[in-house]
Scaffold this motif. Structure first.
Motif, PDB file in Angstrom:
ATOM      1  N   THR A 193      -3.028   5.023  -5.752  1.00 34.20           N
ATOM      2  CA  THR A 193      -2.829   3.811  -6.537  1.00 34.20           C
ATOM      3  C   THR A 193      -2.959   4.083  -8.030  1.00 34.20           C
ATOM      4  O   THR A 193      -3.806   4.856  -8.481  1.00 34.20           O
ATOM      5  CB  THR A 193      -3.829   2.713  -6.140  1.00 34.20           C
ATOM      6  OG1 THR A 193      -3.772   1.646  -7.093  1.00 34.20           O
ATOM      7  CG2 THR A 193      -5.252   3.231  -6.098  1.00 34.20           C
ATOM      8  N   THR A 253       2.283   3.916  -7.713  1.00 31.43           N
ATOM      9  CA  THR A 253       1.514   5.159  -7.641  1.00 31.43           C
ATOM     10  C   THR A 253       1.232   5.657  -9.058  1.00 31.43           C
ATOM     11  O   THR A 253       1.853   5.203 -10.032  1.00 31.43           O
ATOM     12  CB  THR A 253       2.292   6.246  -6.885  1.00 31.43           C
ATOM     13  OG1 THR A 253       3.446   6.623  -7.661  1.00 31.43           O
ATOM     14  CG2 THR A 253       2.725   5.756  -5.510  1.00 31.43           C
ATOM     15  N   LYS A 304      -5.598   6.056  -1.392  1.00 28.09           N
ATOM     16  CA  LYS A 304      -4.391   5.227  -1.429  1.00 28.09           C
ATOM     17  C   LYS A 304      -4.804   3.771  -1.613  1.00 28.09           C
ATOM     18  O   LYS A 304      -5.968   3.405  -1.433  1.00 28.09           O
ATOM     19  CB  LYS A 304      -3.619   5.374  -0.112  1.00 28.09           C
ATOM     20  CG  LYS A 304      -3.058   6.764   0.146  1.00 28.09           C
ATOM     21  CD  LYS A 304      -2.306   6.796   1.474  1.00 28.09           C
ATOM     22  CE  LYS A 304      -1.625   8.137   1.700  1.00 28.09           C
ATOM     23  NZ  LYS A 304      -0.874   8.178   2.971  1.00 28.09           N
ATOM     24  N   LEU A 305      -3.840   2.917  -1.950  1.00 31.78           N
ATOM     25  CA  LEU A 305      -4.137   1.507  -2.200  1.00 31.78           C
ATOM     26  C   LEU A 305      -4.861   0.874  -1.020  1.00 31.78           C
ATOM     27  O   LEU A 305      -5.872   0.179  -1.200  1.00 31.78           O
ATOM     28  CB  LEU A 305      -2.845   0.742  -2.500  1.00 31.78           C
ATOM     29  CG  LEU A 305      -3.005  -0.759  -2.748  1.00 31.78           C
ATOM     30  CD1 LEU A 305      -3.902  -1.026  -3.951  1.00 31.78           C
ATOM     31  CD2 LEU A 305      -1.633  -1.419  -2.944  1.00 31.78           C
ATOM     32  N   TYR A 357      -4.277   2.547 -10.262  1.00 36.88           N
ATOM     33  CA  TYR A 357      -5.548   2.200 -10.906  1.00 36.88           C
ATOM     34  C   TYR A 357      -6.190   3.446 -11.528  1.00 36.88           C
ATOM     35  O   TYR A 357      -6.933   3.349 -12.507  1.00 36.88           O
ATOM     36  CB  TYR A 357      -6.531   1.593  -9.902  1.00 36.88           C
ATOM     37  CG  TYR A 357      -6.043   0.339  -9.212  1.00 36.88           C
ATOM     38  CD1 TYR A 357      -5.119  -0.517  -9.829  1.00 36.88           C
ATOM     39  CD2 TYR A 357      -6.484  -0.003  -7.948  1.00 36.88           C
ATOM     40  CE1 TYR A 357      -4.664  -1.663  -9.198  1.00 36.88           C
ATOM     41  CE2 TYR A 357      -6.037  -1.146  -7.303  1.00 36.88           C
ATOM     42  CZ  TYR A 357      -5.125  -1.965  -7.927  1.00 36.88           C
ATOM     43  OH  TYR A 357      -4.679  -3.087  -7.288  1.00 36.88           O
ATOM     44  N   GLY A 416      -1.156  -2.167  -9.601  1.00 37.96           N
ATOM     45  CA  GLY A 416      -1.891  -1.341  -8.648  1.00 37.96           C
ATOM     46  C   GLY A 416      -1.081  -0.928  -7.435  1.00 37.96           C
ATOM     47  O   GLY A 416      -1.438   0.013  -6.736  1.00 37.96           O
ATOM     48  N   PHE A 417       0.032  -1.628  -7.192  1.00 34.06           N
ATOM     49  CA  PHE A 417       0.891  -1.271  -6.059  1.00 34.06           C
ATOM     50  C   PHE A 417       1.756  -0.056  -6.376  1.00 34.06           C
ATOM     51  O   PHE A 417       2.367   0.522  -5.485  1.00 34.06           O
ATOM     52  CB  PHE A 417       1.789  -2.472  -5.701  1.00 34.06           C
ATOM     53  CG  PHE A 417       2.556  -3.013  -6.873  1.00 34.06           C
ATOM     54  CD1 PHE A 417       3.788  -2.498  -7.217  1.00 34.06           C
ATOM     55  CD2 PHE A 417       2.013  -4.026  -7.653  1.00 34.06           C
ATOM     56  CE1 PHE A 417       4.487  -2.983  -8.308  1.00 34.06           C
ATOM     57  CE2 PHE A 417       2.706  -4.517  -8.760  1.00 34.06           C
ATOM     58  CZ  PHE A 417       3.940  -3.988  -9.092  1.00 34.06           C
TER      59      PHE A 417
END
Length: 514
Positions: free
Chosen positions: A215, A182, A457-458, A217, A179-180
């Motif tokens: 992220t 992009t 964003k994360l 995800y 998840g860190f």
């Protein structure tokens, strides 16, 4: 004091003794929240600034054409089916949803085309055409997308993230899934061909995110599309909106249009209702805001400053891009134009950098072209086509004067479409309507004119995003694009399920101490 107001049907709630829930805004999040609250035994009132429901899913009708203002595809129909089940009804009995495959076509600047489809063998054949060495990467990517979907969507999309413990519990698995990284960075692990990297990484733009900062995800979208399909509603997405309105009214609840909320009223640190811009007061036992999260905190709660989401923090947040949307109808039918087409320009990362980082209106653009009449001719007069073309543009932090720039920008889009997809377009247009970032701010009260709230964003996602329950005011909840899980129809509608976990059944609501 409870001010009795009526919907256009004239139905009154003067003698309804159910606990009263007030929802600000009739967008998809507000409508879904109202349905869930009605199923929990609440008397529900939705107060809406516009003259009809939908919010970003509003419908424009002009010169015999019907234009969906915002969402055009449905990727998770089961989320809507659940709302109908809560009311003892079946979605398919009220809304005619149909799947489309290919989901969409991507036209690159050199004229080559990639078709996204649920057919894995057809996808492999296309990847073979673009880059044979990426076939193995594609298979691995789809497995990775499924793994992310199982964790980030299936387990977490409708779960409350207002407690830090939820973040700590889910963090190890989400870190394992990368998840860190992009979206573009993750996709690049599997594809070497730049066109394929674009084809599998552009999806965050559909929810306001930059693939180079969002992220990873959101790589789950590939699996979501393939597993649950891409659908459209006959009659337009507005038909789905009206189906939700019917559910709400069928629960004995109501919507009030042309009424803007000026302030959420607080007493003893508890939400007790709202005051409208005309000064009318509507009392409530709880309040749900589907208004833009920045507007809610800085305007509607201006007399109850948040300890967490201060005006300064709201101002410093990173917001999504905005949109320039042109709705137009033609007096001819473009049979060769698919229902959903991405018409990409010559630049990808550089254009996104102009939009998200430099915040400048570039000379080139990439477009999403929607032709709903490809499968639903009822949306245009006979012998005509209806279109919607969308260009991602910077939000109002760019300083662009859209009153001056809108028509020249529209004309450039018209020229680009005429050169690539719609020959003879300039002489075929019979109706036209535009939506600019200024409209997102003025009409939809969106902070910075951003089309999707805060950028995903994360560190602006999950626990880091504005929570669905106020930490400052009891009985105040938030749904919509600006809160968890984020923008896009699956996210916005799921935000209503998040608060469903938090709000007690009406029979168990603690009595308000006035």
């Amino acid at each position: 004091m409870d001010l009795t107001l009526t919907h256009s049907s004239g139905a009154s709630h003067s003698f309804d003794n159910r606990p009263h829930a007030l929802v600000i805004g009739a967008g998809f999040g507000g409508l879904a929240a109202a349905i869930r609250l009605g199923a929990k035994g609440y008397r529900v009132t939705i107060v809406e600034k516009l003259d009809g429901p939908g919010g970003r899913g509003y419908v424009y009708r002009q010169d015999g054409f019907t234009f969906d203002a915002g969402p055009t595809i449905i990727t998770a129909p089961f989320i809507f089916e659940e709302l109908w089940r809560l009311c003892g009804k079946t979605l398919s009995d009220h809304v005619d949803l149909r799947s489309i495959d290919p989901f969409y076509k991507i036209r690159f600047d050199d004229g080559s085309v990639f078709e996204a489809t649920a057919d894995l063998e057809a996808m492999r054949a296309q990847i073979q055409r673009f880059e044979p060495n990426d076939l193995n990467g594609f298979d691995r990517y789809m497995k990775t997308s499924e793994a992310i979907y199982d964790e980030a969507f299936t387990k977490l999309v409708d779960q409350p993230f207002h407690q830090l413990s939820t973040l700590f519990k889910s963090a190890p698995e989400l870190i394992r899934l990368g998840g860190f990284r992009t979206v573009y960075g993750k996709v690049s692990e599997f594809f070497s061909n730049e066109k394929l990297r674009i084809a599998f990484s552009f999806h965050p733009l559909l929810i306001g995110g930059n693939p180079f900062t969002t992220t990873s995800y959101y790589c789950l979208i590939a699996h979501l599309e393939r597993t649950h399909g891409v659908h459209y509603a006959m009659g337009g997405t507005g038909a789905l909106v009206m189906g939700m309105v019917d559910l709400i009214e069928g629960q004995g609840n109501r919507l009030i249009f042309n009424t803007e909320v000026d302030e959420i009223l607080i007493k003893n640190a508890r939400a007790v209702g709202v005051r409208t811009t005309t000064g009318a007061i509507i009392a409530a036992d709880l309040v749900v805001s589907n208004a833009d999260i920045g507007w809610t905190y800085t305007r509607l709660l201006r007399h109850q400053p948040s300890k967490t989401w201060t005006d300064q923090k709201i101002a410093r947040a990173d917001y999504s891009m905005s949109l320039f949307v042109w709705y137009f109808g033609t007096d001819r039918i473009y049979e060769d134009c698919y229902q959903h087409t991405m018409v990409l320009g010559p630049r990808y990362k550089e254009l996104l950098n102009d939009i998200f980082e430099k915040k400048v209106l570039a000379d080139d653009f990439s477009l999403y072209l929607h032709r709903p009449t490809a499968n639903d001719p009822s949306l245009a007069p006979e012998g005509c086509d209806a279109f919607y073309v969308l260009a991602p543009v910077p939000h109002l932090g760019s300083g662009v004067d859209w009153q001056e720039k809108a028509e020249p920008f529209r004309k450039k889009i018209e020229q680009r479409l005429e050169e690539t997809m719609l020959p003879g377009l300039s002489s075929a247009i019979v109706t036209s309507h535009m939506l600019t970032p200024q409209d997102f701010q003025d009409r939809l009260l969106s902070t910075m004119g951003a089309a999707f709230g805060m950028e995903p964003k994360l560190f602006q996602s999950a626990w880091f995003r504005p929570h669905n329950e106020s930490s400052d005011v009891r009985g105040l909840y938030f749904v919509g694009a600006g809160t968890h899980p984020g923008a896009g129809l699956p996210g916005v509608v799921s935000s209503a399920k998040v608060i469903d976990h938090m709000i007690p059944h009406a029979a168990h609501l603690p009595k308000r101490a006035d």
